[in-house]
Structure formats: structure tokens, C-alpha cells
Design a protein around this motif. Structure first.
Motif, PDB file in Angstrom:
ATOM      1  N   ARG A  71      -5.667  -3.307  -7.586  1.00  0.00           N
ATOM      2  CA  ARG A  71      -6.303  -3.435  -6.270  1.00  0.00           C
ATOM      3  C   ARG A  71      -7.200  -4.668  -6.211  1.00  0.00           C
ATOM      4  O   ARG A  71      -7.187  -5.415  -5.213  1.00  0.00           O
ATOM      5  CB  ARG A  71      -7.109  -2.182  -5.940  1.00  0.00           C
ATOM      6  CG  ARG A  71      -7.857  -2.326  -4.613  1.00  0.00           C
ATOM      7  CD  ARG A  71      -8.271  -1.023  -4.014  1.00  0.00           C
ATOM      8  NE  ARG A  71      -8.984  -1.225  -2.760  1.00  0.00           N
ATOM      9  CZ  ARG A  71      -8.402  -1.484  -1.593  1.00  0.00           C
ATOM     10  NH1 ARG A  71      -7.092  -1.580  -1.509  1.00  0.00           N
ATOM     11  NH2 ARG A  71      -9.124  -1.661  -0.496  1.00  0.00           N
TER      12      ARG A  71
ATOM     13  N   ASN B 200      -3.340  -0.936  -2.456  1.00  0.00           N
ATOM     14  CA  ASN B 200      -3.754   0.391  -2.908  1.00  0.00           C
ATOM     15  C   ASN B 200      -2.528   1.161  -3.377  1.00  0.00           C
ATOM     16  O   ASN B 200      -1.709   1.600  -2.563  1.00  0.00           O
ATOM     17  CB  ASN B 200      -4.452   1.148  -1.783  1.00  0.00           C
ATOM     18  CG  ASN B 200      -4.883   2.539  -2.205  1.00  0.00           C
ATOM     19  OD1 ASN B 200      -5.500   2.710  -3.253  1.00  0.00           O
ATOM     20  ND2 ASN B 200      -4.558   3.540  -1.405  1.00  0.00           N
TER      21      ASN B 200
ATOM     22  N   ASP C 281       0.847  -1.194   0.000  1.00  0.00           N
ATOM     23  CA  ASP C 281       0.000   0.000   0.000  1.00  0.00           C
ATOM     24  C   ASP C 281       0.884   1.246   0.000  1.00  0.00           C
ATOM     25  O   ASP C 281       1.870   1.328   0.754  1.00  0.00           O
ATOM     26  CB  ASP C 281      -0.901   0.022   1.231  1.00  0.00           C
ATOM     27  CG  ASP C 281      -2.027  -0.991   1.164  1.00  0.00           C
ATOM     28  OD1 ASP C 281      -2.350  -1.455   0.055  1.00  0.00           O
ATOM     29  OD2 ASP C 281      -2.578  -1.335   2.227  1.00  0.00           O
TER      30      ASP C 281
END
Length: 305
Positions: A128, A134, A42
């Protein structure tokens, strides 16, 4: 990555991305090169070259490069011999409209993606959904710079990313106010990605880690790289130096926009004062045109003083 008293930016570009052809699943190729997504975290920023995006989207063709440049261009900004600097249909000002004949089968050319921001959004969403991370995504392309030799990569598409950091209204450590400081961080990241990708190494994908603060939450794609493009007429250099002279003298209405909004009367008057012959109506008309005025408007303004 960062730690006490330091900031760190990491960048790497994996080997193993095969030749991309029309219809390929770009997200699958990117994730495969990144350990099926295991190499991602992420807050990472994934950079992909516009060329592989274009190839996957079928923007490769066999044909005449000059004809493709004409097709992709809104207008010629400057011309020097065979070199054309144009305003691209995406608003980008670049050489040959980004039409490229390198790293492609001999006799073929590659055009820029139709919608680089849209391509970035799609790739971000697919990463994703498939890898559960992310990330921000940047679609990069190479561009020259006015006033400097050489080229660097810039962001022509972006998703899930703050593409610029606005420091206007803040103060520096000395207390000085910042008025127009706006680092184009998406372009800076694109340039960093190119350093590890290289031009001839066959590494069209790069990952940057250490600026998770720029990556937006899932579902927020941000304004995209299109927000970095100045509107036609908003740039101080809408025409090349030679072209500006010719266009001003020709005075065609279609050529007005790149000169920008009409200048204040005081600015026009100062420019006209620099003419060696104030009675040369051709020169006066050209200077008026370059400042967004018609000579008749200037005559009326002077008469009304």
C-alpha cells in the motif's frame, strides 16, 4: 470481476521472481514482478508462498531435517514409519512440521515463517505504501487432508482479508436455516493461487481478482489465518488412530488435552457399555481417559446414582 448474472474470479502468477535469499526486500520483488504495482488494483488478493517468505526472513539453514522437525513440533499426532504428522508451534497439524527440502539448495532446509500473519501484515502495508493499492495478502503452504489423497495449498498467514465467511443464522434459497456453514475462503483462495503458480515453475506470487468483498479497508488487517486453527483439544482427531489407543492406555496427564473436553456421563456410559468385559479395569480406565475422565471419578459418579 463480476457482471450482470455472473461472478468471475481471475488468477494469474507472473514470471520473473528471482531466487530469494535472506535479507531480500520481499515487497520490492513482488511489486517488480507485478509491473511495479501497475498490475494491481484495489480489492486484489496477493498470494505468496511461505517458502519465499521464509527465505527472505532467513528461515533457511543447512542441517538435519529430523532435528528441525523436532524443533518446530509441539507434539507428534501420528506416526507411520518415517512419516510424522505433528502439531506445529503455530498450531497447524501437518507432515514434518512444514520443514521442506524442495526448491532449495541441496543440503538445505526451509522452516515455516516465525509469524506468517505478521509477515502478511508487513507485506500488505509495504504494497500500500509503495504502490498505493489496498490488497489482501495470503501466505500459502501445502498441506495434506485427512480422508483424501493428495495435497492442496492453504492459508497459514493472512492480512486485510476475511479468512472465513460465516453463514450461520442465514437461510438458503429454499428457506432452510444454516447452522455451521463457515467456508474457509482464505484456504480456497490459496488453493486457486497454487493452480496458476504450479510447483516447479518458479512462480511464488499469484494475484486473485474478483473477491474484493473479502478485502478489508486500509488499516484493518483482520483476524489472520491463525483464527482458522482449532485449539488443541478442539479437534475431533487430536491423535492418530493408533496413537489414541496407546495414549489412552498409558494414561499420562500430559496426553489429556488432545482428547478434548470431558464428555457427558451419558456418553461415557454408552462407550463403556461397548466393552466386552465390563470388569476389565485397564480397559475401563482407558475409555474413561479418552473421554476426559479418571476412573476414580467414574466410580464416584456411578456410586452417586
Amino acid at each position: 470481476m463480476s457482471g450482470p448474472g455472473m461472478n468471475r474470479l481471475e488468477a494469474w502468477a507472473p514470471d520473473g521472481v528471482p531466487e530469494v535469499v535472506a535479507g531480500d526486500d520481499l515487497a520490492e520483488l513482488v511489486l517488480a514482478a507485478l509491473g511495479d504495482g501497475a498490475d494491481l488494483a484495489d480489492g486484489d488478493v496477493v498470494c505468496v508462498t511461505s517458502k519465499v517468505v521464509s527465505k527472505a526472513e532467513g528461515r533457511t539453514r543447512v542441517g538435519d531435517r529430523d532435528a528441525a522437525v523436532d524443533e518446530e513440533s509441539v507434539r507428534v499426532v501420528a506416526r507411520r514409519g518415517a512419516t510424522r504428522i505433528v502439531r506445529h508451534r503455530l498450531g497447524l497439524t501437518m507432515a514434518a512440521a512444514g520443514v521442506d527440502a524442495s526448491n532449495v539448495t541441496v543440503g538445505s532446509i526451509v522452516l515455516l515463517p516465525l509469524d506468517p500473519d505478521g509477515s502478511a501484515r508487513t507485506l500488505r502495508r509495504e504494497i500500500r505504501e509503495r504502490a498505493g493499492v489496498n490488497v489482501g495478502v495470503i501466505v500459502t503452504d501445502t498441506a495434506g487432508r485427512a480422508w483424501r489423497e493428495g495435497q492442496t495449498d492453504i492459508a497459514i498467514g493472512a492480512a486485510g482479508l476475511l479468512v472465513a465467511e460465516d453463514f450461520a443464522g442465514r437461510t438458503d434459497p429454499h428457506g432452510n436455516p444454516l447452522h455451521v456453514t463457515l467456508p474457509a475462503v482464505a484456504d480456497e483462495l490459496a488453493g486457486a493461487a497454487e493452480l496458476v503458480q504450479g510447483k516447479l515453475s518458479g512462480r511464488p506470487v499469484a494475484v486473485l481478482r474478483g473477491r474484493a468483498d473479502l478485502v478489508l479497508p486500509p488499516g484493518e488487517d483482520g483476524p489472520g489465518a491463525a483464527s482458522l486453527v482449532r485449539p488443541d483439544g478442539g479437534d475431533l482427531f487430536g491423535w492418530g488412530a493408533r496413537e489414541a489407543v496407546v495414549r489412552a492406555l498409558a494414561g499420562a496427564d500430559a496426553d489429556r488435552v488432545p482428547f478434548g473436553s470431558p464428555a457427558p456421563a451419558e456418553e461415557l456410559a454408552a462407550a463403556l457399555d461397548r466393552l466386552p468385559d465390563a470388569d476389565d479395569r485397564t480397559a475401563v480406565a482407558a475409555v474413561c481417559f479418552a473421554h476426559g475422565w479418571r476412573i476414580e471419578e467414574w466410580d464416584r459418579a456411578r456410586a452417586g446414582r
